[in-house]
Design an enzyme around this catalytic site. Sequence first.
Site, PDB file in Angstrom:
ATOM      1  N   HIS A   1      -6.062   7.388  12.173  1.00  0.00           N
ATOM      2  CA  HIS A   1      -5.670   5.975  12.078  1.00  0.00           C
ATOM      3  C   HIS A   1      -4.243   5.810  11.588  1.00  0.00           C
ATOM      4  O   HIS A   1      -3.851   4.719  11.170  1.00  0.00           O
ATOM      5  CB  HIS A   1      -6.634   5.234  11.143  1.00  0.00           C
TER       6      HIS A   1
ATOM      7  N   ASP B   1      -3.551   7.351   3.603  1.00  0.00           N
ATOM      8  CA  ASP B   1      -2.811   7.856   2.422  1.00  0.00           C
ATOM      9  C   ASP B   1      -2.515   9.344   2.625  1.00  0.00           C
ATOM     10  O   ASP B   1      -2.996   9.972   3.576  1.00  0.00           O
ATOM     11  CB  ASP B   1      -3.644   7.619   1.138  1.00  0.00           C
TER      12      ASP B   1
ATOM     13  N   GLY C   1     -17.347   9.835   2.468  1.00  0.00           N
ATOM     14  CA  GLY C   1     -16.774   8.555   2.050  1.00  0.00           C
ATOM     15  C   GLY C   1     -16.467   7.589   3.164  1.00  0.00           C
ATOM     16  O   GLY C   1     -15.388   6.994   3.193  1.00  0.00           O
TER      17      GLY C   1
ATOM     18  N   ARG D   1       0.839  -1.212   0.000  1.00  0.00           N
ATOM     19  CA  ARG D   1       0.000   0.000   0.000  1.00  0.00           C
ATOM     20  C   ARG D   1       0.870   1.257   0.000  1.00  0.00           C
ATOM     21  O   ARG D   1       0.496   2.288  -0.550  1.00  0.00           O
ATOM     22  CB  ARG D   1      -0.959  -0.031   1.196  1.00  0.00           C
TER      23      ARG D   1
ATOM     24  N   SER E   1     -18.179   4.277   5.621  1.00  0.00           N
ATOM     25  CA  SER E   1     -19.306   3.330   5.769  1.00  0.00           C
ATOM     26  C   SER E   1     -19.844   3.331   7.187  1.00  0.00           C
ATOM     27  O   SER E   1     -20.827   2.660   7.485  1.00  0.00           O
ATOM     28  CB  SER E   1     -18.829   1.914   5.421  1.00  0.00           C
TER      29      SER E   1
ATOM     30  N   GLN F   1      -9.747   9.177   8.443  1.00  0.00           N
ATOM     31  CA  GLN F   1      -9.492   7.786   8.837  1.00  0.00           C
ATOM     32  C   GLN F   1      -8.476   7.187   7.860  1.00  0.00           C
ATOM     33  O   GLN F   1      -7.965   6.097   8.088  1.00  0.00           O
ATOM     34  CB  GLN F   1     -10.779   6.955   8.777  1.00  0.00           C
ATOM     35  N   ASN F   2      -8.216   7.883   6.781  1.00  0.00           N
ATOM     36  CA  ASN F   2      -7.347   7.359   5.734  1.00  0.00           C
ATOM     37  C   ASN F   2      -5.881   7.486   6.115  1.00  0.00           C
ATOM     38  O   ASN F   2      -5.491   8.394   6.852  1.00  0.00           O
ATOM     39  CB  ASN F   2      -7.593   8.085   4.404  1.00  0.00           C
TER      40      ASN F   2
HETATM   41  C1  BV8 Z   1     -10.362   1.640  19.577  1.00  0.00           C
HETATM   42  C2  BV8 Z   1      -5.879   1.365   9.780  1.00  0.00           C
HETATM   43  C3  BV8 Z   1     -10.356   2.099  21.922  1.00  0.00           C
HETATM   44  C4  BV8 Z   1      -5.765   0.053   9.120  1.00  0.00           C
HETATM   45  C5  BV8 Z   1      -8.122   1.317  10.582  1.00  0.00           C
HETATM   46  C6  BV8 Z   1     -17.073   0.634  20.000  1.00  0.00           C
HETATM   47  C7  BV8 Z   1     -16.354   1.674  20.576  1.00  0.00           C
HETATM   48  C8  BV8 Z   1     -14.964   1.697  20.459  1.00  0.00           C
HETATM   49  C9  BV8 Z   1     -14.289   0.698  19.746  1.00  0.00           C
HETATM   50  C10 BV8 Z   1     -15.004  -0.333  19.182  1.00  0.00           C
HETATM   51  C11 BV8 Z   1     -16.393  -0.372  19.309  1.00  0.00           C
HETATM   52  N1  BV8 Z   1     -16.813  -1.478  18.653  1.00  0.00           N
HETATM   53  C12 BV8 Z   1     -15.752  -2.122  18.117  1.00  0.00           C
HETATM   54  C13 BV8 Z   1     -14.642  -1.465  18.433  1.00  0.00           C
HETATM   55  C14 BV8 Z   1     -13.287  -1.882  18.058  1.00  0.00           C
HETATM   56  C15 BV8 Z   1     -12.846  -1.403  16.680  1.00  0.00           C
HETATM   57  C16 BV8 Z   1     -13.953  -1.324  15.661  1.00  0.00           C
HETATM   58  O1  BV8 Z   1     -14.481  -0.244  15.404  1.00  0.00           O
HETATM   59  N2  BV8 Z   1     -14.279  -2.441  15.052  1.00  0.00           N
HETATM   60  C17 BV8 Z   1     -15.307  -2.416  14.023  1.00  0.00           C
HETATM   61  C18 BV8 Z   1     -14.816  -3.106  12.768  1.00  0.00           C
HETATM   62  C19 BV8 Z   1     -16.549  -3.047  14.619  1.00  0.00           C
HETATM   63  N3  BV8 Z   1     -12.224  -0.111  16.795  1.00  0.00           N
HETATM   64  C20 BV8 Z   1     -10.928  -0.061  17.139  1.00  0.00           C
HETATM   65  O2  BV8 Z   1     -10.259  -1.015  17.426  1.00  0.00           O
HETATM   66  C21 BV8 Z   1     -10.312   1.334  17.182  1.00  0.00           C
HETATM   67  N4  BV8 Z   1      -9.649   1.514  18.458  1.00  0.00           N
HETATM   68  O3  BV8 Z   1     -11.557   1.524  19.587  1.00  0.00           O
HETATM   69  O4  BV8 Z   1      -9.604   1.912  20.715  1.00  0.00           O
HETATM   70  C22 BV8 Z   1     -10.768   3.524  22.008  1.00  0.00           C
HETATM   71  C23 BV8 Z   1     -12.097   3.877  21.772  1.00  0.00           C
HETATM   72  C24 BV8 Z   1     -12.481   5.216  21.884  1.00  0.00           C
HETATM   73  C25 BV8 Z   1     -11.533   6.177  22.210  1.00  0.00           C
HETATM   74  C26 BV8 Z   1     -10.206   5.794  22.417  1.00  0.00           C
HETATM   75  C27 BV8 Z   1      -9.817   4.464  22.302  1.00  0.00           C
HETATM   76  C28 BV8 Z   1      -9.246   1.497  16.113  1.00  0.00           C
HETATM   77  C29 BV8 Z   1      -9.878   1.471  14.747  1.00  0.00           C
HETATM   78  C30 BV8 Z   1      -8.823   1.812  13.699  1.00  0.00           C
HETATM   79  C31 BV8 Z   1      -8.564   0.600  12.848  1.00  0.00           C
HETATM   80  N5  BV8 Z   1      -7.695   0.971  11.754  1.00  0.00           N
HETATM   81  N6  BV8 Z   1      -7.260   1.730   9.667  1.00  0.00           N
HETATM   82  C32 BV8 Z   1      -5.453   0.296   7.691  1.00  0.00           C
HETATM   83  O5  BV8 Z   1      -5.881   1.318   7.109  1.00  0.00           O
HETATM   84  O6  BV8 Z   1      -4.764  -0.572   7.158  1.00  0.00           O
HETATM   85  S1  BV8 Z   1      -9.764   1.310  10.215  1.00  0.00           S
HETATM   86  C33 BV8 Z   1     -10.022   1.285   8.535  1.00  0.00           C
HETATM   87  O7  BV8 Z   1     -11.424   1.407   8.390  1.00  0.00           O
HETATM   88  C34 BV8 Z   1      -9.475   2.458   7.746  1.00  0.00           C
HETATM   89  O8  BV8 Z   1      -8.840   3.443   8.507  1.00  0.00           O
HETATM   90  C35 BV8 Z   1     -10.739   3.057   7.123  1.00  0.00           C
HETATM   91  O9  BV8 Z   1     -10.629   4.364   6.797  1.00  0.00           O
HETATM   92  C36 BV8 Z   1     -11.643   2.781   8.234  1.00  0.00           C
HETATM   93  C37 BV8 Z   1     -13.089   2.999   8.110  1.00  0.00           C
HETATM   94  O10 BV8 Z   1     -13.514   2.478   6.912  1.00  0.00           O
HETATM   95  P1  BV8 Z   1     -14.081   3.546   5.849  1.00  0.00           P
HETATM   96  O11 BV8 Z   1     -13.097   4.644   5.725  1.00  0.00           O
HETATM   97  O12 BV8 Z   1     -15.467   3.899   6.243  1.00  0.00           O
HETATM   98  O13 BV8 Z   1     -13.999   2.695   4.528  1.00  0.00           O
HETATM   99  P2  BV8 Z   1     -15.046   1.624   4.019  1.00  0.00           P
HETATM  100  O14 BV8 Z   1     -14.416   0.863   2.910  1.00  0.00           O
HETATM  101  O15 BV8 Z   1     -15.617   0.888   5.193  1.00  0.00           O
HETATM  102  O16 BV8 Z   1     -16.241   2.523   3.420  1.00  0.00           O
HETATM  103  C38 BV8 Z   1     -15.998   3.332   2.279  1.00  0.00           C
HETATM  104  C39 BV8 Z   1     -17.267   4.127   2.069  1.00  0.00           C
HETATM  105  O17 BV8 Z   1     -17.037   5.024   0.988  1.00  0.00           O
HETATM  106  C40 BV8 Z   1     -18.461   3.257   1.671  1.00  0.00           C
HETATM  107  O18 BV8 Z   1     -19.592   3.668   2.427  1.00  0.00           O
HETATM  108  C41 BV8 Z   1     -18.670   3.583   0.184  1.00  0.00           C
HETATM  109  O19 BV8 Z   1     -20.033   3.598  -0.157  1.00  0.00           O
HETATM  110  C42 BV8 Z   1     -18.123   4.979   0.093  1.00  0.00           C
HETATM  111  N7  BV8 Z   1     -17.573   5.312  -1.225  1.00  0.00           N
HETATM  112  C43 BV8 Z   1     -16.925   4.488  -2.104  1.00  0.00           C
HETATM  113  N8  BV8 Z   1     -16.574   5.206  -3.200  1.00  0.00           N
HETATM  114  C44 BV8 Z   1     -16.989   6.490  -2.995  1.00  0.00           C
HETATM  115  C45 BV8 Z   1     -17.622   6.558  -1.744  1.00  0.00           C
HETATM  116  N9  BV8 Z   1     -18.152   7.700  -1.263  1.00  0.00           N
HETATM  117  C46 BV8 Z   1     -18.058   8.810  -2.035  1.00  0.00           C
HETATM  118  N10 BV8 Z   1     -17.466   8.822  -3.245  1.00  0.00           N
HETATM  119  C47 BV8 Z   1     -16.918   7.688  -3.754  1.00  0.00           C
HETATM  120  N11 BV8 Z   1     -16.333   7.720  -4.969  1.00  0.00           N
END
Ligand code: BV8
Length: 237
Positions: free
Chosen positions: A107, A92, A177, A58, A179, A89-90
């Site tokens: 992130h 890049d 952008g 990446r 989800s 959240q990106n």
């Molecule tokens: C944490 C690095 C504690 C990796 C990433 C409740 C509360 C707190 C935590 C949790 C909770 N429930 C679960 C958790 C734990 C977990 C979590 O959220 N799990 C999920 C999966 C259930 N969270 C964590 O572990 C986080 N840490 O909670 O610590 C804490 C809590 C509070 C305060 C302090 C501490 C850490 C999360 C970070 C993980 N790392 N990134 C990497 O990049 O390699 S997350 C990863 O997902 C990316 O960063 C990405 O950006 C992010 C979110 O995804 P999206 O950006 O939304 O991307 P996605 O593909 O999902 O969606 C794209 C959207 O774009 C779509 O809707 C699509 O329709 C749209 N789209 C597409 N094309 C276009 C478009 N829109 C417009 N135009 C277009 N052309």
Amino acid sequence: MTEKRIVVLTGAGISAESGVRTFRDNNGLWEEHAVEDVATPRAWLRDAGVVWRFYQARRRQLLEVEPNGAHVALANLQSKFEHVTLVTQNVDDLHERGGSTEVIHMHGELRTLRCEASGRNEVRMQTQDLADDFLFCTCCELPSRLRPDIVWFGEVPMQMSEIYNAVESCDLFIVVGSSGHVYPAANLVHAANQNGAHTVLVNLEHPINADAFKEIHIGKAGELLPRLVEEWTSNRS
Ligand code: BV8
């Protein structure tokens, strides 16, 4: 009238039109890689090579992509309003290359790598930094291995207090952008609503937290955002 305070939160969707893969769309990154295998601290402990190669691929891709109209539109928004906090959240660097400044990468970032011993990060994007061999820091007497400077699942996102302060005192909260799957990022719109901010979503489809937004624009960010920013800044010099 006091100057409007704006917070923008972006997700992978804003970089999609630049050719950067999102996570949860068709052909998304998580279709090929289980999160547990490449984006958690346990994965790094269990098989650092698999994780390292996932991020090196990446990082190499950063050299092949360009910012799109949505990134440039947000840079224009920042130039027209004094108080715009851009949180992404990106991982890049397309916001910076699109002209934005002071981007909060909650992130982490692909451009920098983090020393496992000192926790310091350094930009390492030269050709020799992009092969699949592990890299070592320049900050320790005895060089330590570098890890991706990324917030993995289960790790604490960056600058959360700064982010909550901005969201809890803004007049306008815009998400582009995302989800709405990942927390705490997906909670920020609720904090904005609680403070009485106007909440706007620009997304290709309805995300799972769509109900939290007062104004929704469905479509491509690269097409919608330049028009919206034009509208929001039309009466400003
Ligand atoms: C944490 C690095 C504690 C990796 C990433 C409740 C509360 C707190 C935590 C949790 C909770 N429930 C679960 C958790 C734990 C977990 C979590 O959220 N799990 C999920 C999966 C259930 N969270 C964590 O572990 C986080 N840490 O909670 O610590 C804490 C809590 C509070 C305060 C302090 C501490 C850490 C999360 C970070 C993980 N790392 N990134 C990497 O990049 O390699 S997350 C990863 O997902 C990316 O960063 C990405 O950006 C992010 C979110 O995804 P999206 O950006 O939304 O991307 P996605 O593909 O999902 O969606 C794209 C959207 O774009 C779509 O809707 C699509 O329709 C749209 N789209 C597409 N094309 C276009 C478009 N829109 C417009 N135009 C277009 N052309």
